[in-house]
Design a protein around this motif. Structure first.
Motif, PDB file in Angstrom:
ATOM      1  N   ARG A  31      28.336  23.310   8.796  1.00 53.90           N
ATOM      2  CA  ARG A  31      27.765  24.349   8.948  1.00 53.90           C
ATOM      3  C   ARG A  31      26.152  24.379   9.355  1.00 53.90           C
ATOM      4  O   ARG A  31      25.518  24.725  10.224  1.00 53.90           O
ATOM      5  CB  ARG A  31      28.051  25.391   8.267  1.00 53.90           C
ATOM      6  CG  ARG A  31      27.620  26.906   8.818  1.00 53.90           C
ATOM      7  CD  ARG A  31      27.606  28.091   7.486  1.00 53.90           C
ATOM      8  NE  ARG A  31      26.362  27.816   6.720  1.00 53.90           N
ATOM      9  CZ  ARG A  31      26.700  27.415   5.357  1.00 53.90           C
ATOM     10  NH1 ARG A  31      28.139  27.363   4.806  1.00 53.90           N
ATOM     11  NH2 ARG A  31      25.752  27.229   4.352  1.00 53.90           N
ATOM     12  N   VAL A  32      25.379  23.756   8.426  1.00 51.15           N
ATOM     13  CA  VAL A  32      23.985  23.647   8.200  1.00 51.15           C
ATOM     14  C   VAL A  32      23.665  22.731   9.366  1.00 51.15           C
ATOM     15  O   VAL A  32      22.689  22.982  10.054  1.00 51.15           O
ATOM     16  CB  VAL A  32      23.536  23.214   6.896  1.00 51.15           C
ATOM     17  CG1 VAL A  32      22.091  22.641   6.996  1.00 51.15           C
ATOM     18  CG2 VAL A  32      23.791  24.334   5.877  1.00 51.15           C
ATOM     19  N   GLU A  57      25.226  22.283  12.193  1.00 49.83           N
ATOM     20  CA  GLU A  57      25.382  22.869  13.448  1.00 49.83           C
ATOM     21  C   GLU A  57      24.122  23.743  13.720  1.00 49.83           C
ATOM     22  O   GLU A  57      23.716  23.985  14.892  1.00 49.83           O
ATOM     23  CB  GLU A  57      26.536  23.870  13.552  1.00 49.83           C
ATOM     24  CG  GLU A  57      27.971  23.042  13.782  1.00 49.83           C
ATOM     25  CD  GLU A  57      29.259  24.045  13.522  1.00 49.83           C
ATOM     26  OE1 GLU A  57      28.971  25.509  13.702  1.00 49.83           O
ATOM     27  OE2 GLU A  57      30.200  23.508  13.361  1.00 49.83           O
ATOM     28  N   GLU A  58      23.546  24.453  12.743  1.00 50.13           N
ATOM     29  CA  GLU A  58      22.469  25.387  12.670  1.00 50.13           C
ATOM     30  C   GLU A  58      21.286  24.533  13.131  1.00 50.13           C
ATOM     31  O   GLU A  58      20.451  25.022  14.072  1.00 50.13           O
ATOM     32  CB  GLU A  58      22.063  25.973  11.325  1.00 50.13           C
ATOM     33  CG  GLU A  58      23.013  27.046  10.976  1.00 50.13           C
ATOM     34  CD  GLU A  58      22.938  27.609   9.526  1.00 50.13           C
ATOM     35  OE1 GLU A  58      22.088  27.103   8.860  1.00 50.13           O
ATOM     36  OE2 GLU A  58      23.667  28.606   9.525  1.00 50.13           O
ATOM     37  N   ILE A  59      21.110  23.503  12.598  1.00 53.33           N
ATOM     38  CA  ILE A  59      20.133  22.547  12.981  1.00 53.33           C
ATOM     39  C   ILE A  59      20.361  21.842  14.630  1.00 53.33           C
ATOM     40  O   ILE A  59      19.277  21.879  15.122  1.00 53.33           O
ATOM     41  CB  ILE A  59      20.118  21.202  12.000  1.00 53.33           C
ATOM     42  CG1 ILE A  59      19.569  21.533  10.643  1.00 53.33           C
ATOM     43  CG2 ILE A  59      19.161  20.017  12.606  1.00 53.33           C
ATOM     44  CD1 ILE A  59      19.862  20.596   9.589  1.00 53.33           C
ATOM     45  N   ASP A  84      12.905  29.066   9.319  1.00 53.43           N
ATOM     46  CA  ASP A  84      14.267  29.415   9.137  1.00 53.43           C
ATOM     47  C   ASP A  84      14.843  28.845   7.920  1.00 53.43           C
ATOM     48  O   ASP A  84      14.687  27.683   7.588  1.00 53.43           O
ATOM     49  CB  ASP A  84      15.145  29.078  10.477  1.00 53.43           C
ATOM     50  CG  ASP A  84      14.439  29.571  11.638  1.00 53.43           C
ATOM     51  OD1 ASP A  84      14.102  31.031  11.602  1.00 53.43           O
ATOM     52  OD2 ASP A  84      14.190  29.035  12.832  1.00 53.43           O
ATOM     53  N   MET A 114      11.681  22.923  16.127  1.00 53.19           N
ATOM     54  CA  MET A 114      12.570  23.540  14.693  1.00 53.19           C
ATOM     55  C   MET A 114      11.720  23.670  13.693  1.00 53.19           C
ATOM     56  O   MET A 114      11.023  22.654  13.477  1.00 53.19           O
ATOM     57  CB  MET A 114      13.596  22.619  14.526  1.00 53.19           C
ATOM     58  CG  MET A 114      14.446  23.001  13.404  1.00 53.19           C
ATOM     59  SD  MET A 114      15.869  22.060  13.136  1.00 53.19           S
ATOM     60  CE  MET A 114      15.272  20.410  12.764  1.00 53.19           C
ATOM     61  N   SER A 117      18.326  27.457   5.816  1.00 50.55           N
ATOM     62  CA  SER A 117      19.748  27.170   5.649  1.00 50.55           C
ATOM     63  C   SER A 117      20.118  26.702   4.358  1.00 50.55           C
ATOM     64  O   SER A 117      19.324  26.205   3.803  1.00 50.55           O
ATOM     65  CB  SER A 117      20.265  25.959   6.478  1.00 50.55           C
ATOM     66  OG  SER A 117      19.893  26.170   7.866  1.00 50.55           O
ATOM     67  N   THR A 123      20.562  14.323  11.504  1.00 54.12           N
ATOM     68  CA  THR A 123      19.462  14.927  12.315  1.00 54.12           C
ATOM     69  C   THR A 123      18.662  14.068  12.961  1.00 54.12           C
ATOM     70  O   THR A 123      18.283  13.991  14.230  1.00 54.12           O
ATOM     71  CB  THR A 123      18.550  15.962  11.235  1.00 54.12           C
ATOM     72  OG1 THR A 123      19.289  16.866  10.840  1.00 54.12           O
ATOM     73  CG2 THR A 123      17.652  16.791  12.231  1.00 54.12           C
ATOM     74  N   GLU A 182      21.668  23.306  16.949  1.00 52.16           N
ATOM     75  CA  GLU A 182      21.248  24.470  17.657  1.00 52.16           C
ATOM     76  C   GLU A 182      19.567  24.562  18.060  1.00 52.16           C
ATOM     77  O   GLU A 182      19.330  24.709  19.154  1.00 52.16           O
ATOM     78  CB  GLU A 182      21.564  25.881  17.333  1.00 52.16           C
ATOM     79  CG  GLU A 182      23.167  26.179  17.609  1.00 52.16           C
ATOM     80  CD  GLU A 182      23.461  27.510  17.203  1.00 52.16           C
ATOM     81  OE1 GLU A 182      22.686  28.583  17.006  1.00 52.16           O
ATOM     82  OE2 GLU A 182      24.647  27.815  16.863  1.00 52.16           O
ATOM     83  N   ASP A 183      18.799  24.362  16.987  1.00 53.04           N
ATOM     84  CA  ASP A 183      17.587  24.569  17.021  1.00 53.04           C
ATOM     85  C   ASP A 183      16.932  23.265  17.706  1.00 53.04           C
ATOM     86  O   ASP A 183      16.006  23.218  18.712  1.00 53.04           O
ATOM     87  CB  ASP A 183      16.959  24.368  15.428  1.00 53.04           C
ATOM     88  CG  ASP A 183      17.043  25.546  14.574  1.00 53.04           C
ATOM     89  OD1 ASP A 183      17.552  26.614  15.661  1.00 53.04           O
ATOM     90  OD2 ASP A 183      16.724  25.706  13.637  1.00 53.04           O
ATOM     91  N   ARG A 190      12.758  24.610  10.143  1.00 53.66           N
ATOM     92  CA  ARG A 190      13.907  24.869   9.212  1.00 53.66           C
ATOM     93  C   ARG A 190      13.844  24.547   7.963  1.00 53.66           C
ATOM     94  O   ARG A 190      13.745  23.171   7.764  1.00 53.66           O
ATOM     95  CB  ARG A 190      15.242  24.490   9.992  1.00 53.66           C
ATOM     96  CG  ARG A 190      16.469  25.078   9.145  1.00 53.66           C
ATOM     97  CD  ARG A 190      17.801  24.741  10.172  1.00 53.66           C
ATOM     98  NE  ARG A 190      17.819  25.777  11.241  1.00 53.66           N
ATOM     99  CZ  ARG A 190      18.060  27.047  11.078  1.00 53.66           C
ATOM    100  NH1 ARG A 190      18.512  27.685   9.919  1.00 53.66           N
ATOM    101  NH2 ARG A 190      18.111  27.936  11.985  1.00 53.66           N
TER     102      ARG A 190
END
Length: 703
Positions: A282-283, A285-287, A455, A297, A457, A316, A289-290, A299
């Motif tokens: 999940r984390v 996926e958030e990265i 942001d 980013m 996470s 990443t 997107e950024d 984050r």
């Protein structure tokens, strides 16, 4: 008042030299504590207050309080003890007290004759013959000309050498008179003040510099008075806005779009000996997107010890390499950087990705070749310490920065590395994306204020198979029992850590202590294979010892706190921490996280030295009762305060004049709301609010 100063000027534009008695010499002293204008003087608020508005009967005095007393001198003598002192005995009909002066002269003794009436102000202390006051302030009383009492509480201001409290009170009192004729701008819009039911700034400042006799002293002392909260709100707002503006500035330059390469991503996951947890997926996926956006980013990834942040960082970095960009991985210590180099090498080199390595301890030739590989782009992923942001380091095309244990670095360091982003003649300057990681969970209240530019996470799930760690707190006097426990555990095939801590911030002393401990344990446990690791070892020596421990060629590893983060040995199931009372909760939690990484039941023994202070007992109780990093972080905040928890006490990134993150946490939701509103509807006011409260300390926004 200086008539040359026009009515149109606001108090932030009028120099302190406009105040009576402030010449160049005093102005220089005031500048040392950040007081340049009349507004600065008004915002230099009292630390605490003394009550000199009422006389306390001597019979009602208690120890350790400040009080005004009146009475008659009954005796005045020079007493010769360890030090010569002038001892004055006073009475008022309800009781008596002794005044003691170590610095006095003959004229003073002659004035304080029997029968003289005095008004005295000072702090009461227990003495050998009852209550005493040391060096109190006093005035001679004359019945023909009664001396009025103060009409308001007496403020005590933050000061510096050469600035006395009476002088600061006089300056504040003068500055208050300017409030009636000159404008002190309300920087909060009316609609925000109405919504928060806030008083005017001028009323708050008048009250706090000169609280009336009926003021709630307890509220004032605790910083909870509505007028203090009014100012605390505005100060927290200034800090919050400074971080939001920093974020906006960071994102004005744009960033390279980094799209995930599904084939490379899949190859990477297949070679891992484990599957990602749902939280890791999940984390990332958030990265992802950024990374796909054309703005940098920013984050923060929080995850408890062992939650698998490093794999997320590697994924990443993979995205950066897939798009032809370089990634920089920065760690606060050599040993953690080495651990990252080993992990990233194991995961990325089989995919044909070249790793670079840069720390302060590289030899000249090795450093030169690494710098060349970084500058040419041959090194696609570069792992290192703070050496990465030195001027000599040039990246060919830096697209991503990963910073581990962010709280060890200041904002300035983070920004100086981001300035190494790519730019060329045919494109606007691009900034690299930033991923900040921490295994030191940050309480939500702190994250809201200290990391408002990021942001957030959270990896809130541990990999399967991790066992809870049982923690016990045992006195140093039972050391032989613990040594026996280590022997039994290692003979059963498990491994153990023995961690030495020292109060002194000295690698040499820590190394000596660890060496001595290793030698004594070798005598007590002759059949065990014992290794030693500390900060004075060369990187290659540390790596050799750690590799031997990971390969189960050592039973017991004696270490300093250099093993705090990043070391992963699943077979190690027992940790002894000597003198745990010397460490903060977050550091203890980090150390404990080195065990419990396999399937065997794991234990952590906190071997404390007696006697323990109440504070230390509380810390060790928290460790014994919980393995939850976020709960521990909240407790650490309560016990040590935000500056210690965030690591900013030394860096100066968050210094408050009146606000207190712990006490004023309830204000943060409305601070965040107010900041968002101002950024959207009153942008020009944002910089003014920041300048009022942060002064020159917000220059890092210009980086």
């Amino acid at each position: 008042m200086n008539k040359a100063i026009g009515q149109q000027q606001t108090l932030d534009q009028i120099s302190v030299t406009a105040l009576k008695g402030v010449g160049a010499n005093l102005a220089e002293k005031l500048a040392k504590i950040g007081l340049f204008s009349l507004q600065d003087v008004l915002f230099h608020l009292p630390l605490r207050y003394m009550d000199r508005t009422r006389v306390t009967p001597m019979g009602g005095l208690q120890p350790n309080i400040n009080a005004v007393i009146e009475g008659e001198v009954r005796a005045c003598d020079i007493v010769f003890g360890k030090r010569r002192s002038l001892v004055v005995r006073m009475q008022d009909g309800t009781g008596g007290i002794t005044l003691r002066f170590y610095h006095f002269n003959a004229a003073q003794k002659n004035r304080l004759t029997s029968g003289t009436r005095l008004r005295v102000f000072g702090e009461t202390r227990r003495g050998s013959a009852g209550l005493e006051m040391y060096h109190p302030e006093y005035d001679l009383l004359d019945e023909a000309a009664p001396l009025p009492l103060d009409q308001h509480l007496t403020p005590i201001y933050p000061a510096t050498e050469g600035l006395t409290q009476p002088r600061l009170r006089t300056l504040a009192s003068q500055a208050l008179t300017w409030l009636t004729t000159h404008n002190l701008r309300e920087l909060l819009p009316d609609e925000v003040r109405r919504q928060l039911n806030q008083s005017s700034l001028a009323d708050a400042l008048r009250y706090l510099h000169q609280p009336p006799t009926d003021a709630n002293v307890h509220q004032l002392m605790e910083g909870e008075h509505p007028f203090q909260q009014r100012l605390a709100f505005e100060e927290l707002l200034a800090h919050h806005l400074s971080l939001l503006l920093l974020r906006r500035q960071m994102q004005t330059n744009g960033a390279p779009r980094l799209k995930s390469d599904s084939q490379l991503h899949s190859h990477f996951l297949k070679q891992l000996p484990f599957a990602l947890t749902r939280a890791q997926a999940r984390v990332f996926e958030e990265i992802a997107e950024d990374l796909a956006k054309p703005v940098p980013m920013l984050r923060l990834v929080q995850g408890d010890v062992g939650s698998g942040k490093t794999v997320v960082a590697a994924l990443t970095a993979l995205a950066a390499v897939a798009n032809g960009k370089q990634a920089a991985i920065m760690a606060p210590t050599e040993i953690l950087a080495e651990q990252h180099r080993i992990n990233f090498g194991k995961w990325l080199e089989p995919l044909g990705i070249q790793l670079g390595w840069l720390t302060g301890k590289l030899k000249v030739g090795e450093r030169r070749s690494q710098l060349a590989a970084i500058a040419s782009g041959q090194a696609q992923v570069v792992v290192g310490t703070h050496a990465l942001f030195q001027e000599a380091v040039d990246f060919a095309d830096l697209g991503l920065i990963v910073i581990d244990e962010q709280h060890r670095f200041g904002v300035h360091q983070r920004l100086s590395l981001s300035n190494k982003g790519s730019s060329s003649a045919n494109q606007r300057e691009l900034r690299p994306h930033q991923l900040i990681m921490t295994a030191t969970p940050i309480p939500r209240t702190l994250a809201m204020s200290a990391y408002a530019d990021l942001d957030c996470s959270v990896i809130d799930e541990l990999p399967p198979g991790r066992t809870p760690i049982t923690t016990v707190v045992i006195s140093e006097q039972r050391r032989p029992e613990i040594i026996e426990r280590v022997r039994l555990g290692c003979e059963e095939g498990r491994q153990a850590y023995w961690v030495c801590t020292l109060i002194e911030e000295s690698e040499a002393l820590e190394a000596q202590a660890a060496q001595a401990t290793a030698e004594s344990l070798a005598l007590a446990l002759p059949h065990l294979r014992i290794g030693l690791i500390h900060g004075r070892l060369k990187p290659v020596e540390k790596e050799t010892v750690m590799a031997a421990f990971k390969a189960n060629e050592l039973d017991l590893l004696v270490a300093t706190t250099v093993i705090e983060v990043g070391v992963d040995v699943p077979n190690a199931s027992l940790m002894i921490i000597e003198n745990p009372e010397r460490l903060g909760l977050a550091q203890l939690h980090q150390l404990r996280g080195r065990v419990g990484r396999g399937s065997a039941a794991s234990h952590c023994v906190l071997l404390y030295g007696s006697p323990l202070s109440h504070h230390s007992k509380e810390r060790l109780r928290v460790m014994r009762e919980s393995n939850d990093g976020f709960y521990i972080a909240e407790q650490d905040l309560q016990l040590r305060g935000p500056g210690e928890v965030l690591g900013t006490r030394q860096t100066g990134d968050m210094q408050f004049k009146i606000a207190d993150l712990q006490r004023d946490a309830h204000l943060l939701p409305s601070v965040k709301q107010g900041a968002d509103y101002l950024m959207a509807h009153h942008f020009t006011l944002c910089q003014e609010i920041i300048s009022r409260w942060l002064g020159k300390s917000h220059v890092y926004l210009q980086v």
